[in-house]
Design an enzyme around this catalytic site. Structure first.
Site, PDB file in Angstrom:
ATOM      1  N   SER A 119    -103.225 -37.574 -21.756  1.00  0.00           N
ATOM      2  CA  SER A 119    -101.944 -37.881 -22.400  1.00  0.00           C
ATOM      3  C   SER A 119    -101.793 -39.327 -22.836  1.00  0.00           C
ATOM      4  O   SER A 119    -100.992 -39.625 -23.706  1.00  0.00           O
ATOM      5  CB  SER A 119    -100.810 -37.524 -21.455  1.00  0.00           C
ATOM      6  OG  SER A 119    -100.890 -38.287 -20.272  1.00  0.00           O
ATOM      7  N   HIS A 167    -101.412 -30.875 -22.409  1.00  0.00           N
ATOM      8  CA  HIS A 167    -101.321 -31.405 -23.779  1.00  0.00           C
ATOM      9  C   HIS A 167    -102.210 -30.645 -24.764  1.00  0.00           C
ATOM     10  O   HIS A 167    -102.283 -31.021 -25.931  1.00  0.00           O
ATOM     11  CB  HIS A 167    -101.681 -32.898 -23.797  1.00  0.00           C
ATOM     12  CG  HIS A 167    -100.682 -33.719 -23.057  1.00  0.00           C
ATOM     13  ND1 HIS A 167     -99.579 -34.283 -23.650  1.00  0.00           N
ATOM     14  CD2 HIS A 167    -100.593 -34.034 -21.734  1.00  0.00           C
ATOM     15  CE1 HIS A 167     -98.865 -34.916 -22.749  1.00  0.00           C
ATOM     16  NE2 HIS A 167     -99.457 -34.787 -21.570  1.00  0.00           N
ATOM     17  N   LYS A 227     -94.063 -28.808 -23.296  1.00  0.00           N
ATOM     18  CA  LYS A 227     -94.586 -29.484 -24.503  1.00  0.00           C
ATOM     19  C   LYS A 227     -94.632 -28.472 -25.659  1.00  0.00           C
ATOM     20  O   LYS A 227     -93.621 -28.271 -26.316  1.00  0.00           O
ATOM     21  CB  LYS A 227     -95.913 -30.142 -24.172  1.00  0.00           C
ATOM     22  CG  LYS A 227     -95.718 -31.102 -22.976  1.00  0.00           C
ATOM     23  CD  LYS A 227     -96.885 -31.895 -22.605  1.00  0.00           C
ATOM     24  CE  LYS A 227     -96.734 -32.531 -21.232  1.00  0.00           C
ATOM     25  NZ  LYS A 227     -95.536 -33.350 -21.029  1.00  0.00           N
TER      26      LYS A 227
HETATM   27  N1  PMP Z   1     -99.934 -32.648 -16.405  1.00  0.00           N
HETATM   28  C1  PMP Z   1    -100.031 -33.540 -17.396  1.00  0.00           C
HETATM   29  C2  PMP Z   1    -101.401 -33.919 -17.900  1.00  0.00           C
HETATM   30  C3  PMP Z   1     -98.892 -34.119 -17.957  1.00  0.00           C
HETATM   31  O1  PMP Z   1     -98.992 -35.019 -18.940  1.00  0.00           O
HETATM   32  C4  PMP Z   1     -97.626 -33.726 -17.460  1.00  0.00           C
HETATM   33  C5  PMP Z   1     -96.324 -34.282 -18.030  1.00  0.00           C
HETATM   34  N2  PMP Z   1     -96.365 -35.307 -18.851  1.00  0.00           N
HETATM   35  C6  PMP Z   1     -97.571 -32.805 -16.426  1.00  0.00           C
HETATM   36  C7  PMP Z   1     -98.736 -32.276 -15.918  1.00  0.00           C
HETATM   37  C8  PMP Z   1     -96.242 -32.396 -15.841  1.00  0.00           C
HETATM   38  O2  PMP Z   1     -95.592 -31.517 -16.679  1.00  0.00           O
HETATM   39  P1  PMP Z   1     -93.997 -31.379 -16.752  1.00  0.00           P
HETATM   40  O3  PMP Z   1     -93.475 -32.592 -17.474  1.00  0.00           O
HETATM   41  O4  PMP Z   1     -93.808 -30.150 -17.534  1.00  0.00           O
HETATM   42  O5  PMP Z   1     -93.474 -31.309 -15.371  1.00  0.00           O
END
Ligand code: PMP
Length: 393
Positions: free
Chosen positions: A185, A213, A244
């Protein structure tokens, strides 16, 4: 030492931002207009940092599904599935996710963060070993910590380093769990998943891939990097989030392993929290059908990503990775990045500011994320804002 003493560094940080008149972590979107536009500080702003990859948050069918669920099933479930029971939508969504991935079963969690926390904390405990890519998301680190497993970091996207560390484990390697992400990310770079899967097969251990992602973004049917690189069969656990590409909130894990269901009964972040609301589940199911049924949105997303990437490259910016829906711009210096982020907002573009220590290699980043819902004119406007600011840095 008082309990608040540990916040001193944080407080100094907040004071510094106040002095600079910048608050990148407290932005209020006064009105959300569409997946790509909002009102911030009273001005019309292009949202270029939402992770709303397919732009489905305002999709009429998803909204209609959520509305119906709200009307017929109420505003919330008011409890955990274990204690208060599952609604039919929870289980149907699990079956639909399993069918989509052609895996045996799925578990739905209330957030993506909890999916990683719940899965890892239940799966790996004291005496177990987890090998994490060094750039893995905080939820993966937290899950390992909650479970109490021995955690070994390997160099980011380096399958050789992973193999070296597994070799050192001797016989224990066969029961180890490797955890990587599809698209990372921060920089938007992809995992070398075929090489990592080959290492997994060599040592006979387990592989978990976080596709937060990459779900809806990569692969012929949108099933992520595992599909794009044809390693679906080697991924023992595929994790993803609804927040997402699916435009709602929640998380899941799919697997072919019969033991997956047992995780449900031993996962504290699954057991001790309220299940997703009916409206959330309904819009997620509707979005999943959309995601699975066509590649037009995905194509539009990639066209936009390439357009933004090419525009910023032509302006001379240093970008974190080849074209991907996450377009991270490297800015030299923390203060410079803070000012750049603020100026970009003044130019009507909302992006994400990413500063050390959460960034890889201590870099400061202006992170943009592209949506299929962005128009070409909006991407051009983002590039124009970066062009204006290029003259001043
Ligand atoms: N895994 C990754 C790689 C993420 O980037 C994120 C959130 N940015 C999450 C898990 C957690 O997901 P959520 O925001 O839906 O709780």
């Amino acid at each position: 030492m008082g309990i608040f003493d540990k916040f001193q560094a944080l407080a100094a940080n907040r004071r510094e931002l106040e002095t600079l008149g910048i608050d990148p972590f407290g932005v209020q979107i006064e009105r959300i207009i569409s997946p790509t536009e909002g009102l911030i500080n009273g001005r019309h702003t292009i949202l270029a940092g939402t992770n709303n990859y397919l732009g489905l948050t305002f999709d009429p069918e998803c909204i209609a599904a959520a509305r119906t669920a709200l009307e017929f099933e109420g505003t919330g479930t008011t409890g955990s599935r274990m204690a208060n029971g599952s609604y039919s939508g929870h289980r149907k969504l699990e079956q639909e996710l399993a069918a989509f991935y052609e895996k045996r079963d799925a578990i739905v969690f209330s957030t993506g963060y909890q999916a990683n926390l719940g899965l890892l904390a239940a799966l790996v405990g004291p005496g177990d070993v987890v090998l994490l890519d060094a750039d893995c998301h905080a939820s993966i680190y937290d899950g390992c910590r909650l479970g109490g497993a021995e955690t070994i970091r390997f160099r980011h996207n380096n399958a050789q380093d992973l193999a070296k560390r597994l070799r050192r484990l001797g016989a224990r390697a066969a029961d180890a769990l490797i955890v990587v992400e599809g698209i990372y990310s921060m920089l938007g770079d992809h995992a070398p998943l075929q090489e990592i899967a080959a290492v997994k097969c060599e040592f006979g251990c387990y592989l978990m891939v976080d596709e937060a992602h990459s779900l809806g973004v990569l692969g012929e049917r949108g099933r992520g990097l595992v599909e794009e690189l044809d390693v679906m069969a080697d991924a023992d656990f595929i994790m993803g989030t609804f927040s997402k590409s699916l435009g709602s909130a929640g998380g899941f894990c799919v697997s072919n392993l019969v033991e997956l269901d047992l995780i449900r009964y031993s996962s504290r972040p699954y057991i001790f929290t309220a299940s997703p609301s009916p409206a959330t589940i309904a819009s997620t199911r509707s979005a999943l059908r959309k995601l699975a049924s066509g590649s037009q949105l995905r194509q539009r997303l990639h066209d936009n990503a390439k357009h933004l990437h090419a525009g910023l490259t032509a302006l001379g910016y240093t970008l974190g990775a080849p074209p991907s829906p996450v377009v991270a711009v490297v800015i030299e210096g923390r203060i410079e990045a803070l000012k750049f982020w603020k100026d970009l907002l003044h130019h009507g573009v909302y992006s994400n500011l990413m500063l050390p220590p959460v960034t890889p290699n201590g870099v400061s980043l202006i992170r943009c994320s592209v949506s299929a819902a962005h128009t070409t004119a909006q991407i051009d406007a983002v590039c124009a804002a970066f062009a204006d600011l290029r003259l001043t840095v």
